[in-house]
Design an enzyme around this catalytic site. Structure first.
Site, PDB file in Angstrom:
ATOM      1  N   THR A  46       0.829  -1.204   0.000  1.00 26.04           N
ATOM      2  CA  THR A  46       0.000   0.000   0.000  1.00 26.04           C
ATOM      3  C   THR A  46       0.869   1.261   0.000  1.00 26.04           C
ATOM      4  OG1 THR A  46      -0.096  -0.359   2.379  1.00 26.04           O
ATOM      5  CG2 THR A  46      -2.083  -0.895   1.134  1.00 26.04           C
ATOM      6  N   SER A 139      16.329  -5.899   5.565  1.00 23.59           N
ATOM      7  CA  SER A 139      17.759  -5.764   5.852  1.00 23.59           C
ATOM      8  C   SER A 139      18.369  -4.634   5.017  1.00 23.59           C
ATOM      9  CB  SER A 139      18.487  -7.085   5.567  1.00 23.59           C
ATOM     10  OG  SER A 139      18.250  -7.504   4.241  1.00 23.59           O
ATOM     11  N   ASP A 190       9.722   0.934   4.787  1.00 20.55           N
ATOM     12  CA  ASP A 190      10.804   0.253   5.502  1.00 20.55           C
ATOM     13  C   ASP A 190      11.802   1.241   6.114  1.00 20.55           C
ATOM     14  OD1 ASP A 190       9.487  -1.867   4.412  1.00 20.55           O
ATOM     15  OD2 ASP A 190      10.993  -2.300   2.892  1.00 20.55           O
TER      16      ASP A 190
END
Ligand code: GLA
Length: 416
Positions: A46, A139, A190
């Protein structure tokens, strides 16, 4: 079941990375920059549709031990892949073809941090971490965030450029690194959670306005369990970019009927239902998923905010609703958005069949990587046993299970 370690000045991790730095560079580092990975509870795919996400930072980190150099060279050693790379900030115009992918994050960050009036210093650095690589726990975002804090600290810019108010700008810079130096057209989730995570809180982020709220993660007697399929799909990056394009195409077509929209975020489910037949079948499925997922995030956040601290039938019902929204999210990712895979489906099926699991879904971009499940503490042992045995029986793969502590965002630990 494993719990995570927290990096502090006296931890084993700190002494390990410090010792490795000394072995590599013949003297001590002056600071450690640590950035966490994340798990997204709901709101998948999203972010690049201007929508809502609800991730938490986890206590798995990429750590960079570093010290400032007197010149503009950057010398790097990545412990986990046993690889080194070196470059000068003065000659950054292109990435040499032989530069390893992990070094692109440093090259990208150094290039983008350069600004008129800002002199970025060279650094010596060693890098290590316990965020599993390519497992959907971010990561790479953690690496670019830690690299950013390392350069800012060495350049004495942490308190200004890296200030609390500037964290959203730094997240955008790290996102540009992915777009321009790694060629992944990711959203903003993120990097933002890695910088802005808060212990025991989830981050409700509006990816259009970048307004956010830290929502207390009141899960009562439940824990967050992450299960790693250990499967990586080569297709992930190309399919990711395809999904983005399909969503944009949907908006373009629907804007002929629904004026004023600029992203799927602007479309109410009722309007979508009126016009969905105008879309090609595949585009229709992709758009439906995103529109429904945005609505699910809003409901999930309000359900969680409505929970009181005390356990009662009412609060249990709200947690059960939270779990069913997670399940519905996975089903949409599997059937309409088609970014799941048989291993992720298997892990969620096993989890959901266990009494005490209130919800389970894939997390991250998909095509492999991890699931996230909300599990009652009394069911954790059976959860671990059944997931490990049944997944292994059907795939031949030993999954990894991490019990997740919800942690603070990226930090710098000064050693001197
Ligand atoms: C990856 C991207 C994020 C987001 C997720 C899917 O993690 O980096 O921006 O799009 O996939 O929700």
């Amino acid at each position: 079941m494993r719990t995570f370690r927290t990096l502090d000045k006296n931890s084993n991790q700190t002494s390990f990375i410090t010792q490795k730095f000394e072995e590599t560079f013949g003297g001590p580092p002056t600071f450690i920059a640590a950035a966490p990975g994340r798990v997204n509870l709901i709101g998948e795919h999203t972010d690049y549709n201007d929508g809502y996400v609800f991730p938490v930072a986890i206590d798995k980190y990429i750590n960079i031990a570093a010290r400032k150099r007197p010149d503009r060279r950057v010398t790097l050693h990545a412990l986990d892949v046993d690889d080194s790379w070196e470059f000068s900030i003065d000659t950054l115009s292109t990435i040499p073809p032989q530069a390893p992918t992990w070094s692109h994050y440093f090259i990208g960050v150094a290039s983008l941090l350069q600004a008129p009036g800002r002199e970025i210093s060279g650094i010596d650095a060693v890098i290590t971490g316990d965020v599993p690589i390519g497992a959907g726990l971010s990561s790479s975002a953690a690496l670019s965030v830690a690299a950013t804090l390392a350069f800012l600290t060495a350049s004495s810019e942490l308190e200004t450029v890296g200030s609390e108010d500037n964290k959203k700008k730094l997240a955008a810079l790290c996102q540009r690194v992915e777009h321009e130096f790694v060629d992944v057209k990711c959203g903003i989730m993120d990097q933002t959670i890695s910088l802005l995570g808060q212990k025991n809180h989830a981050l409700f982020l509006d990816c259009r306005s970048l307004e956010y709220e830290h929502v207390p993660l009141n899960l009562g007697e439940h824990a967050i369990a992450i299960c790693n399929t250990k499967v990586k799909r080569e297709l992930a990056a190309s399919e990711y970019n395809k999904r983005r394009a399909e969503c944009e195409r949907g908006v373009e077509i629907l804007s002929r009927w629904i004026p004023g929209i600029s992203s799927l975020r602007d479309i109410a489910l009722t309007d979508f239902k009126k016009y969905e037949e105008e879309l090609p079948a595949l585009t229709q499925k992709r758009c439906r998923y995103v529109i429904e997922e945005n609505a699910r995030v809003l409901e999930a956040v309000s359900v969680l905010k409505g929970r009181s601290q005390s356990a009662s039938e009412e609060t249990d019902a709200s947690l059960i609703r939270f779990g069913s929204l997670m399940n519905a999210s996975h089903n949409g990712l599997r059937d309409d958005y088609e970014v799941s895979c048989k291993e992720l489906d298997l892990l969620t099926d096993i989890a959901r069949s266990i009494t005490g699991v209130i919800g389970s879904r894939m997390t991250g971009a998909g095509f492999g990587g991890c699931t996230v499940s909300i599990v009652h503490q009394d069911a954790l042992e059976i959860f671990q046993t059944r997931v490990t045995t049944e997944y292994h029986e059907q795939t031949g793969i030993e999954p990894e299970i991490y019990l997740c502590n919800v942690s603070d965002g990226a930090q710098v630990f000064r050693l001197f």
